[in-house]
Each structure stands twice: as structure tokens, then as C-alpha cells.
Design a protein around this motif. Sequence first.
Motif, PDB file in Angstrom:
ATOM      1  N   GLU A 270       0.838  -1.201   0.000  1.00  0.00           N
ATOM      2  CA  GLU A 270       0.000   0.000   0.000  1.00  0.00           C
ATOM      3  C   GLU A 270       0.874   1.253   0.000  1.00  0.00           C
ATOM      4  N   ASN A 271       1.989   1.142  -0.663  1.00  0.00           N
ATOM      5  CA  ASN A 271       2.955   2.237  -0.716  1.00  0.00           C
ATOM      6  C   ASN A 271       3.518   2.413  -2.122  1.00  0.00           C
ATOM      7  N   GLY A 272       2.908   1.738  -3.093  1.00  0.00           N
ATOM      8  CA  GLY A 272       3.320   1.944  -4.487  1.00  0.00           C
ATOM      9  C   GLY A 272       4.597   1.262  -4.916  1.00  0.00           C
ATOM     10  N   VAL A 273       5.035   0.233  -4.169  1.00  0.00           N
ATOM     11  CA  VAL A 273       6.295  -0.410  -4.576  1.00  0.00           C
ATOM     12  C   VAL A 273       6.170  -1.884  -4.948  1.00  0.00           C
ATOM     13  N   CYS A 274       5.046  -2.539  -4.625  1.00  0.00           N
ATOM     14  CA  CYS A 274       5.023  -3.998  -4.844  1.00  0.00           C
ATOM     15  C   CYS A 274       4.200  -4.413  -6.066  1.00  0.00           C
ATOM     16  N   GLY A 275       3.275  -3.594  -6.503  1.00  0.00           N
ATOM     17  CA  GLY A 275       2.483  -3.905  -7.686  1.00  0.00           C
ATOM     18  C   GLY A 275       1.283  -4.804  -7.445  1.00  0.00           C
ATOM     19  N   VAL A 292       6.717   1.310  -9.467  1.00  0.00           N
ATOM     20  CA  VAL A 292       6.663  -0.051 -10.002  1.00  0.00           C
ATOM     21  C   VAL A 292       6.618  -0.060 -11.527  1.00  0.00           C
ATOM     22  N   LEU A 293       5.711   0.717 -12.084  1.00  0.00           N
ATOM     23  CA  LEU A 293       5.415   0.575 -13.514  1.00  0.00           C
ATOM     24  C   LEU A 293       6.518   1.150 -14.394  1.00  0.00           C
ATOM     25  N   SER A 294       6.777   0.456 -15.487  1.00  0.00           N
ATOM     26  CA  SER A 294       7.724   0.961 -16.485  1.00  0.00           C
ATOM     27  C   SER A 294       7.019   2.061 -17.281  1.00  0.00           C
ATOM     28  N   ARG A 300      -0.978   2.043 -19.808  1.00  0.00           N
ATOM     29  CA  ARG A 300      -2.177   1.199 -19.757  1.00  0.00           C
ATOM     30  C   ARG A 300      -2.483   0.630 -18.382  1.00  0.00           C
ATOM     31  N   ARG A 301      -1.586   0.794 -17.402  1.00  0.00           N
ATOM     32  CA  ARG A 301      -1.786   0.205 -16.080  1.00  0.00           C
ATOM     33  C   ARG A 301      -1.885   1.301 -15.019  1.00  0.00           C
ATOM     34  N   PHE A 302      -2.413   0.933 -13.854  1.00  0.00           N
ATOM     35  CA  PHE A 302      -2.704   1.909 -12.795  1.00  0.00           C
ATOM     36  C   PHE A 302      -2.458   1.236 -11.449  1.00  0.00           C
ATOM     37  N   ILE A 303      -1.735   1.901 -10.556  1.00  0.00           N
ATOM     38  CA  ILE A 303      -1.454   1.359  -9.223  1.00  0.00           C
ATOM     39  C   ILE A 303      -2.393   2.061  -8.248  1.00  0.00           C
TER      40      ILE A 303
END
Length: 317
Positions: A270-275, A292-294, A300-303
Motif C-alpha cells: 500500500e505504498n506503491g512499490v510492490c504492484g 513499479v510501472l515501467s 495502460r496500467r494503474f497502481i
Amino acid sequence: MASPRLIMKMKVASLRSEAGDVSVVEFRHPRRPQLPPFEAGSHVDIHMPGGKVRQYSLMGDPADLSRYLIGVKREEAGRGGSAWLHANLKVGDELAVSAPRNHFRLHNEAQAHLLLGGGIGITPMIAMARALKAQGKAFVLHFFARSRMMAPMLADLETELPADHLVLHFDDDPATVVDLAELLKEQKDGTHLYYCGPPGFMAWARASSTHWKPDTVHFEAFQPEEDPNFVPQAFTIQLRSTGQELNVPADTSALTMLRAAGVLLFSSCENGVCGSCECGFVTGEPIHRDAVLSPEAKTRRFISCVSRAKGRIVLDL
Ligand code: FES
């Protein structure tokens, strides 16, 4: 790789102290001689008493599935996970450990791999160096630390890697200090860059590699980049499957509102690092706040635990 949702009760088989206030923890399964496979760059979730879940890179040899090895640096100013592990963990203890998940993989199409590890950020690089060495691939690992005395796992690296594959940089030894801007000045054709380390190191590596082709630069952060000027705003989520709209207040995460609406999304850090909480988006303008995201995945993806959007976003849920 096995489903990252798989969680196993694993035994602490050994503990070893390393330089830089790092503890190396070896996990083995009490009954299974073979663990779910992993690739270099993978991490596992460690579930601690009290509900804390923390992510640690696997630094063992991906060819050795009898055990998982992690390196944990004691961070007194952290969120409490490493301090708990250092203070409480003993050989024979059992902890819940997830199957590996990988957001930081080696890219096979690369002709050469340049690995940069700062401090405890060396852990994923060790697995990468082991894998690349086993595959006979071209690579160089640069290890940055305050001093030789503060460089964890250095003896292993010096034993395992040929001298021309390992370059050491110690702040207290001017002869070894290097300017990353100089090191990364030229991108050789076909070379991919990988880096991991504390926030200052990440910012240094990022600023020094802005001219590299984006799809050749890969990193893993311990926490998302802080933006002191960011002011969260309310936004609206629309679910693609039902058309339902959810208002996300400025002080609430998208993940919280999705869960409140009954949408089942996993989460871990819940900190944006594990995906773990990743989902797709169909239309809209996301404000990506994860680590996380490239760049490609961001199209196309959302955390959902940390990212937000401008106005309205349609999520693929
Ligand atoms: S729960 Fe880890 S990135 Fe969202």
C-alpha cells in the motif's frame, strides 16, 4: 513463476549478520524441498505479526530452489518492518512468505547489462549477476557503498564474480569514487541499465540516465519518489464492467474507494512499490505516483494504492 497470491509458511533456516547493519535471512520450506521458481529481480512479501507486510528482493541463485535468501537492512527510521525482523527473528521461526513476483526482470534482448547497486540496493543485483554469469551474458556490476566496512555481501561478490565484472565505489576511498553522470554519459548500443538503492541514489541514477532510451532503463525503488509540491485532488473512477462511478476524495486512495464498493483488489505494501494492487485503465489521465510501472506499462496500467487521476478515469475492472 508461481501465483504471487500463494503464501507459504516457511522456516528461518539460518541468519547471518553482514556489513552495513544487514541481516541475511535464509528461508526453507519445512516439507517441500523445491520452492516456487523465481527469476533474478524478483521479490517476496514477508508477513510479520501484527499484519505488517514488507517486500524484500530475493538475492539467492535463481537456479537454487531449495531456499530463498533475503537481505534486510535495519532502518530505524523506516516503517518498522526491518526493525522488527532484526529484533525478533530467530532460527527455527516460521513466517508467511509469498511466492515470488517480479517487476524488475532482466531483459534477454539486451546485448550487455549494466547493473548499479547502492547500499542495500545490491540485493536484487546479486541475483541478477548470478543469473547473467550462469548464462554467460555480458555484464558489469557497480557496487556503491559508504566504505568497504559498510558494504554488505561484498565477500560473496568478490568470491563469485571475476574482477572485470565487479567495480566497487566507496565514498571514503577517492580512488574509487565515480560520477554517475560520467559513467552513464554514453549508452552503448544494446546495453540495458538496471539500478536500485536508497532515494538519493535513485535520484542520482535517474538524473544521470535521462538521455538513455526509456525502454532500456529499469529500476526498483524502496519507496516512490517524494514530491513535496503534490497536492492530491478528488477524482472520479468509472468501472468498465458495470459503468458504476466512484468519487475518490482528495484524502482517500483509489484502492480504498474500490474496496468500499466491493471491488476485490489485492494489496500488500500500500505504498506503491510492490504492484499487488495493479489494474488496467481504459481511458483517462492517470497521475502515476508508484515506483513499479515501467514507462510502457504506465500507458495502460494503474497502481490503485497511490496513483490518482485528473478528472475521470475508466478502470478495466
Ligand atoms: S499494494 Fe503495493 S503497489 Fe499497491
